[in-house]
Design a protein around this motif. Structure first.
Motif, short mmCIF file in Angstrom:
data_model
loop_
_atom_site.label_atom_id
_atom_site.label_comp_id
_atom_site.label_asym_id
_atom_site.label_seq_id
_atom_site.Cartn_x
_atom_site.Cartn_y
_atom_site.Cartn_z
N UNK A 14 10.00 -14.16 27.31
CA UNK A 14 8.92 -13.43 27.46
C UNK A 14 8.39 -13.30 25.13
N UNK A 15 9.59 -12.99 24.47
CA UNK A 15 9.49 -13.35 23.13
C UNK A 15 9.51 -14.59 22.25
N UNK A 16 10.43 -15.04 23.56
CA UNK A 16 10.68 -16.17 22.91
C UNK A 16 10.36 -17.24 24.34
N UNK A 17 11.27 -18.34 23.97
CA UNK A 17 11.43 -19.43 25.08
C UNK A 17 12.61 -19.17 25.56
N UNK A 18 13.03 -19.21 26.82
CA UNK A 18 14.25 -19.07 27.72
C UNK A 18 14.83 -20.46 28.27
N UNK A 19 13.87 -21.48 27.66
CA UNK A 19 14.63 -23.46 27.87
C UNK A 19 15.13 -23.69 25.93
N UNK A 20 16.44 -24.45 26.98
CA UNK A 20 17.39 -24.80 25.06
C UNK A 20 16.48 -25.88 25.07
N UNK A 21 16.74 -26.45 25.72
CA UNK A 21 15.76 -27.39 24.25
C UNK A 21 14.68 -27.67 24.09
N UNK A 22 13.76 -26.53 24.00
CA UNK A 22 12.63 -25.86 23.15
C UNK A 22 12.16 -24.78 22.89
N UNK A 23 13.23 -24.26 22.85
CA UNK A 23 13.96 -23.35 21.64
C UNK A 23 14.97 -24.22 20.32
N UNK A 24 15.60 -24.69 20.77
CA UNK A 24 16.08 -25.78 19.63
C UNK A 24 15.74 -26.25 19.12
N UNK A 25 13.97 -26.73 19.78
CA UNK A 25 13.13 -27.28 18.50
C UNK A 25 12.22 -27.16 17.65
N UNK A 26 12.16 -25.43 18.25
CA UNK A 26 11.26 -24.19 17.92
C UNK A 26 11.71 -24.18 16.95
N UNK A 27 13.40 -24.07 16.60
CA UNK A 27 14.43 -23.55 15.66
C UNK A 27 14.51 -24.78 15.02
N UNK A 28 14.47 -25.98 14.87
CA UNK A 28 13.92 -27.02 14.16
C UNK A 28 13.15 -27.16 13.57
#
Length: 295
Positions: A14-28
Protein backbone atom coordinates in the motif's frame (compact mmCIF):
# COMPACT_ATOMS: atom_id res chain seq x y z
CA UNK A 1 7.70 -11.49 28.71
CA UNK A 2 7.41 -12.82 25.14
CA UNK A 3 9.82 -10.81 22.97
CA UNK A 4 10.24 -13.37 20.20
CA UNK A 5 7.58 -11.98 17.90
CA UNK A 6 8.02 -10.98 14.27
CA UNK A 7 6.61 -7.69 13.02
CA UNK A 8 5.16 -8.05 9.54
CA UNK A 9 5.75 -5.42 6.86
CA UNK A 10 2.15 -4.31 7.27
CA UNK A 11 2.33 -1.29 4.95
CA UNK A 12 3.95 -3.19 2.07
CA UNK A 13 1.55 -3.37 -0.84
CA UNK A 14 0.00 0.00 0.00
CA UNK A 15 2.55 2.60 1.09
CA UNK A 16 5.26 0.87 -0.94
CA UNK A 17 5.53 -2.18 -3.14
CA UNK A 18 5.61 -5.63 -1.60
CA UNK A 19 7.67 -6.97 -4.52
CA UNK A 20 11.31 -7.59 -3.59
CA UNK A 21 12.49 -6.97 -7.15
CA UNK A 22 10.45 -3.80 -7.64
CA UNK A 23 11.38 -2.37 -4.23
CA UNK A 24 15.09 -2.96 -4.82
CA UNK A 25 14.84 -1.26 -8.20
CA UNK A 26 12.88 1.68 -6.77
CA UNK A 27 15.38 2.28 -3.97
CA UNK A 28 18.29 1.91 -6.40
CA UNK A 29 16.71 4.59 -8.57
CA UNK A 30 16.19 7.02 -5.68
CA UNK A 31 19.73 6.49 -4.39
CA UNK A 32 21.28 6.89 -7.85
CA UNK A 33 19.69 10.34 -8.16
CA UNK A 34 20.74 11.53 -4.70
CA UNK A 35 24.10 13.07 -3.90
CA UNK A 36 26.49 12.08 -1.14
CA UNK A 37 26.99 15.32 0.76
CA UNK A 38 28.70 14.19 3.96
CA UNK A 39 31.80 16.21 4.91
CA UNK A 40 34.81 14.75 6.66
CA UNK A 41 33.79 13.26 10.00
CA UNK A 42 31.80 10.33 11.35
CA UNK A 43 28.08 10.25 10.61
CA UNK A 44 26.14 10.14 13.87
CA UNK A 45 22.55 10.47 12.69
CA UNK A 46 20.09 11.34 9.94
CA UNK A 47 16.59 12.77 9.75
CA UNK A 48 14.36 11.46 7.00
CA UNK A 49 10.65 11.40 6.04
CA UNK A 50 8.16 8.56 6.38
CA UNK A 51 5.44 9.05 3.76
CA UNK A 52 4.68 6.66 0.92
CA UNK A 53 7.82 6.09 -1.13
CA UNK A 54 6.36 7.67 -4.27
CA UNK A 55 6.14 10.92 -2.29
CA UNK A 56 9.05 10.91 0.14
CA UNK A 57 11.40 8.22 -1.17
CA UNK A 58 13.51 10.58 -3.33
CA UNK A 59 14.06 12.95 -0.39
CA UNK A 60 14.94 10.17 2.04
CA UNK A 61 17.61 8.93 -0.35
CA UNK A 62 19.65 12.09 0.26
CA UNK A 63 20.03 11.12 3.92
CA UNK A 64 20.63 7.41 3.35
CA UNK A 65 23.20 8.08 0.63
CA UNK A 66 25.60 9.24 3.36
CA UNK A 67 25.60 6.01 5.38
CA UNK A 68 28.62 3.70 5.30
CA UNK A 69 27.17 0.55 6.89
CA UNK A 70 30.59 -0.88 7.73
CA UNK A 71 30.93 1.78 10.44
CA UNK A 72 27.96 0.57 12.50
CA UNK A 73 26.70 -2.41 14.43
CA UNK A 74 23.58 -0.82 15.88
CA UNK A 75 20.87 1.51 14.54
CA UNK A 76 18.56 3.39 16.91
CA UNK A 77 15.40 4.42 15.08
CA UNK A 78 13.17 7.09 16.65
CA UNK A 79 9.71 7.83 15.25
CA UNK A 80 6.46 9.45 16.39
CA UNK A 81 3.29 7.62 17.39
CA UNK A 82 0.43 8.49 15.01
CA UNK A 83 -2.31 6.24 16.37
CA UNK A 84 -1.56 5.53 20.03
CA UNK A 85 -1.31 8.22 22.70
CA UNK A 86 1.91 7.81 24.65
CA UNK A 87 2.98 9.96 27.55
CA UNK A 88 6.50 8.64 27.18
CA UNK A 89 8.41 6.36 24.81
CA UNK A 90 7.69 2.75 23.90
CA UNK A 91 9.78 -0.28 22.96
CA UNK A 92 8.98 -3.15 20.64
CA UNK A 93 8.18 -6.65 21.88
CA UNK A 94 9.51 -8.15 18.65
CA UNK A 95 12.82 -9.78 17.87
CA UNK A 96 12.52 -9.42 14.10
CA UNK A 97 11.17 -6.78 11.71
CA UNK A 98 10.25 -7.96 8.23
CA UNK A 99 10.80 -6.06 4.98
CA UNK A 100 10.19 -7.28 1.42
CA UNK A 101 13.95 -7.22 0.81
CA UNK A 102 15.02 -9.06 3.94
CA UNK A 103 14.47 -9.19 7.68
CA UNK A 104 16.09 -6.98 10.32
CA UNK A 105 17.15 -8.32 13.71
CA UNK A 106 16.18 -6.34 16.80
CA UNK A 107 18.91 -5.58 19.34
CA UNK A 108 17.03 -7.29 22.14
CA UNK A 109 19.87 -6.73 24.63
CA UNK A 110 19.74 -2.96 24.21
CA UNK A 111 15.94 -3.01 24.22
CA UNK A 112 16.05 -4.91 27.52
CA UNK A 113 18.58 -2.48 28.97
CA UNK A 114 16.33 0.43 28.07
CA UNK A 115 13.25 -1.37 29.40
CA UNK A 116 15.04 -2.06 32.67
CA UNK A 117 15.38 1.69 33.29
CA UNK A 118 11.64 1.75 33.97
CA UNK A 119 11.22 4.76 31.69
CA UNK A 120 9.67 2.97 28.70
CA UNK A 121 6.30 1.45 27.89
CA UNK A 122 5.78 -1.63 25.72
CA UNK A 123 4.36 -1.34 22.20
CA UNK A 124 2.10 -4.30 21.45
CA UNK A 125 2.48 -6.18 18.18
CA UNK A 126 -0.80 -4.71 16.90
CA UNK A 127 0.28 -1.18 17.80
CA UNK A 128 3.68 -1.83 16.25
CA UNK A 129 2.24 -3.02 12.94
CA UNK A 130 -0.26 -0.15 12.77
CA UNK A 131 2.43 2.54 13.13
CA UNK A 132 4.12 3.59 9.86
CA UNK A 133 6.73 6.10 11.06
CA UNK A 134 9.27 3.38 11.79
CA UNK A 135 8.29 0.94 9.05
CA UNK A 136 8.82 3.44 6.24
CA UNK A 137 12.52 3.55 7.13
CA UNK A 138 13.03 -0.21 7.33
CA UNK A 139 13.41 -0.91 3.58
CA UNK A 140 15.98 1.87 3.26
CA UNK A 141 17.87 0.61 6.31
CA UNK A 142 17.93 -2.94 4.95
CA UNK A 143 18.89 -1.70 1.48
CA UNK A 144 21.86 0.28 2.78
CA UNK A 145 23.10 -2.32 5.28
CA UNK A 146 22.48 -5.35 3.07
CA UNK A 147 24.30 -8.36 4.52
CA UNK A 148 26.45 -6.26 6.85
CA UNK A 149 25.66 -7.43 10.40
CA UNK A 150 23.75 -4.94 12.53
CA UNK A 151 20.75 -4.83 14.83
CA UNK A 152 17.95 -2.33 15.30
CA UNK A 153 16.57 -0.53 18.35
CA UNK A 154 13.15 0.89 17.40
CA UNK A 155 11.74 3.51 19.78
CA UNK A 156 8.30 5.11 19.40
CA UNK A 157 8.23 8.59 20.92
CA UNK A 158 4.95 9.86 22.34
CA UNK A 159 3.52 13.35 22.77
CA UNK A 160 5.94 14.29 25.52
CA UNK A 161 6.82 17.66 26.99
CA UNK A 162 10.23 19.28 26.90
CA UNK A 163 11.15 18.00 30.36
CA UNK A 164 10.56 14.43 29.18
CA UNK A 165 12.42 15.09 25.94
CA UNK A 166 15.39 16.16 28.04
CA UNK A 167 15.08 13.03 30.17
CA UNK A 168 15.03 10.64 27.21
CA UNK A 169 17.79 12.59 25.48
CA UNK A 170 20.03 12.25 28.52
CA UNK A 171 19.19 8.55 28.75
CA UNK A 172 20.16 7.99 25.10
CA UNK A 173 23.27 10.19 25.18
CA UNK A 174 25.54 7.24 26.00
CA UNK A 175 24.52 5.65 22.70
CA UNK A 176 25.27 8.89 20.84
CA UNK A 177 28.82 8.56 22.15
CA UNK A 178 29.14 5.00 20.87
CA UNK A 179 31.08 5.05 17.59
CA UNK A 180 29.23 2.00 16.25
CA UNK A 181 25.71 3.34 16.82
CA UNK A 182 23.80 5.32 14.19
CA UNK A 183 20.63 7.31 14.96
CA UNK A 184 17.82 7.59 12.42
CA UNK A 185 15.04 10.07 13.15
CA UNK A 186 11.71 9.70 11.34
CA UNK A 187 9.77 12.88 10.63
CA UNK A 188 7.77 14.64 7.96
CA UNK A 189 7.60 18.42 8.11
CA UNK A 190 4.70 20.83 7.55
CA UNK A 191 1.28 19.25 6.97
CA UNK A 192 -0.71 22.07 5.34
CA UNK A 193 -4.41 22.04 4.51
CA UNK A 194 -7.88 21.54 5.86
CA UNK A 195 -7.25 17.83 6.36
CA UNK A 196 -4.56 18.76 8.88
CA UNK A 197 -6.42 21.74 10.37
CA UNK A 198 -3.41 23.93 9.60
CA UNK A 199 -3.62 26.70 7.01
CA UNK A 200 -1.49 29.70 8.00
CA UNK A 201 -0.35 32.01 5.21
CA UNK A 202 1.42 35.37 5.42
CA UNK A 203 1.24 36.98 1.99
CA UNK A 204 4.01 39.44 2.76
CA UNK A 205 6.49 36.56 3.13
CA UNK A 206 6.01 35.00 -0.29
CA UNK A 207 3.40 35.34 -3.01
CA UNK A 208 2.69 31.59 -3.04
CA UNK A 209 1.38 29.35 -0.27
CA UNK A 210 4.02 26.74 -1.11
CA UNK A 211 6.67 29.41 -0.72
CA UNK A 212 5.31 30.33 2.69
CA UNK A 213 5.33 26.67 3.75
CA UNK A 214 8.98 26.42 2.70
CA UNK A 215 9.75 29.61 4.63
CA UNK A 216 8.07 28.14 7.71
CA UNK A 217 9.89 24.80 7.42
CA UNK A 218 13.22 26.51 6.77
CA UNK A 219 12.91 28.37 10.05
CA UNK A 220 12.54 25.04 11.83
CA UNK A 221 15.35 23.39 9.89
CA UNK A 222 17.68 26.29 10.69
CA UNK A 223 17.01 25.81 14.41
CA UNK A 224 17.58 22.05 14.14
CA UNK A 225 20.91 22.84 12.47
CA UNK A 226 21.72 24.94 15.54
CA UNK A 227 21.06 21.76 17.56
CA UNK A 228 19.07 23.74 20.10
CA UNK A 229 16.23 21.62 21.47
CA UNK A 230 14.68 24.33 23.63
CA UNK A 231 14.70 26.84 20.77
CA UNK A 232 13.05 24.23 18.52
CA UNK A 233 10.31 23.64 21.10
CA UNK A 234 9.70 27.39 21.32
CA UNK A 235 9.55 27.64 17.52
CA UNK A 236 6.90 24.93 17.46
CA UNK A 237 4.86 26.73 20.11
CA UNK A 238 5.05 30.01 18.21
CA UNK A 239 4.31 28.69 14.71
CA UNK A 240 2.33 25.53 15.56
CA UNK A 241 4.05 23.98 12.55
CA UNK A 242 2.72 20.46 12.11
CA UNK A 243 6.06 18.62 12.16
CA UNK A 244 4.93 15.15 13.21
CA UNK A 245 8.38 14.01 14.35
CA UNK A 246 8.91 17.02 16.59
CA UNK A 247 9.37 14.90 19.70
CA UNK A 248 11.85 12.36 18.22
CA UNK A 249 13.82 15.29 16.76
CA UNK A 250 13.98 17.08 20.09
CA UNK A 251 14.96 13.89 21.94
CA UNK A 252 17.84 13.48 19.49
CA UNK A 253 18.92 17.11 19.91
CA UNK A 254 18.89 16.65 23.67
CA UNK A 255 20.88 13.42 23.37
CA UNK A 256 23.52 15.32 21.41
CA UNK A 257 23.56 18.10 24.01
CA UNK A 258 24.04 15.66 26.88
CA UNK A 259 26.84 13.82 25.09
CA UNK A 260 30.50 14.82 25.07
CA UNK A 261 30.58 15.07 21.27
CA UNK A 262 30.78 18.16 19.13
CA UNK A 263 28.54 17.65 16.13
CA UNK A 264 27.29 19.51 13.07
CA UNK A 265 23.80 19.06 11.60
CA UNK A 266 22.97 20.02 8.02
CA UNK A 267 19.82 19.63 5.91
CA UNK A 268 20.60 18.42 2.41
CA UNK A 269 17.21 18.02 0.70
CA UNK A 270 13.75 19.52 0.96
CA UNK A 271 10.58 18.81 -1.02
CA UNK A 272 6.80 19.11 -0.85
CA UNK A 273 4.23 16.55 -1.92
CA UNK A 274 2.53 19.06 -4.19
CA UNK A 275 2.17 22.69 -5.16
CA UNK A 276 -0.50 24.62 -3.25
CA UNK A 277 -2.72 26.71 -5.54
CA UNK A 278 -5.77 27.25 -3.34
CA UNK A 279 -7.03 26.85 0.19
CA UNK A 280 -8.60 23.56 -0.86
CA UNK A 281 -5.24 21.95 -1.65
CA UNK A 282 -3.08 20.09 0.84
CA UNK A 283 0.62 19.37 1.10
CA UNK A 284 3.16 17.52 3.26
CA UNK A 285 6.80 18.57 3.38
CA UNK A 286 9.79 16.24 3.45
CA UNK A 287 13.35 16.96 4.55
CA UNK A 288 16.57 15.03 5.01
CA UNK A 289 19.60 15.89 7.11
CA UNK A 290 22.82 14.47 8.49
CA UNK A 291 24.52 14.94 11.84
CA UNK A 292 28.25 14.39 11.76
CA UNK A 293 30.89 14.41 14.50
CA UNK A 294 32.92 17.58 13.96
CA UNK A 295 36.63 16.86 13.66
Amino acid sequence: MDTGKTREASHAGSWYTESEEELNAELDDYLSKAEKTLPEGRLKGIIGPHAGFSYSGPTAAWAYKNIDPTNYKRVILLGPSHHVYLDGCALTLCSTYETPIGNIAIDTDTVKALRDTGEFEDFSLKQDETEHSLEMHLPYIKKIFGDHPFSLVPIVVGSINYKSEQKYGKLLSEYVEDDETLFIISSDFCHWGRNFDYMPYEKDVDESISGYIKHLDTQGMDIIEEQDGKKFVNYLKETENTICGRHPITVFLEAIKHSSLKTVTKFVKYAQSGEIHSKYDSSVSYASSYTVVDI
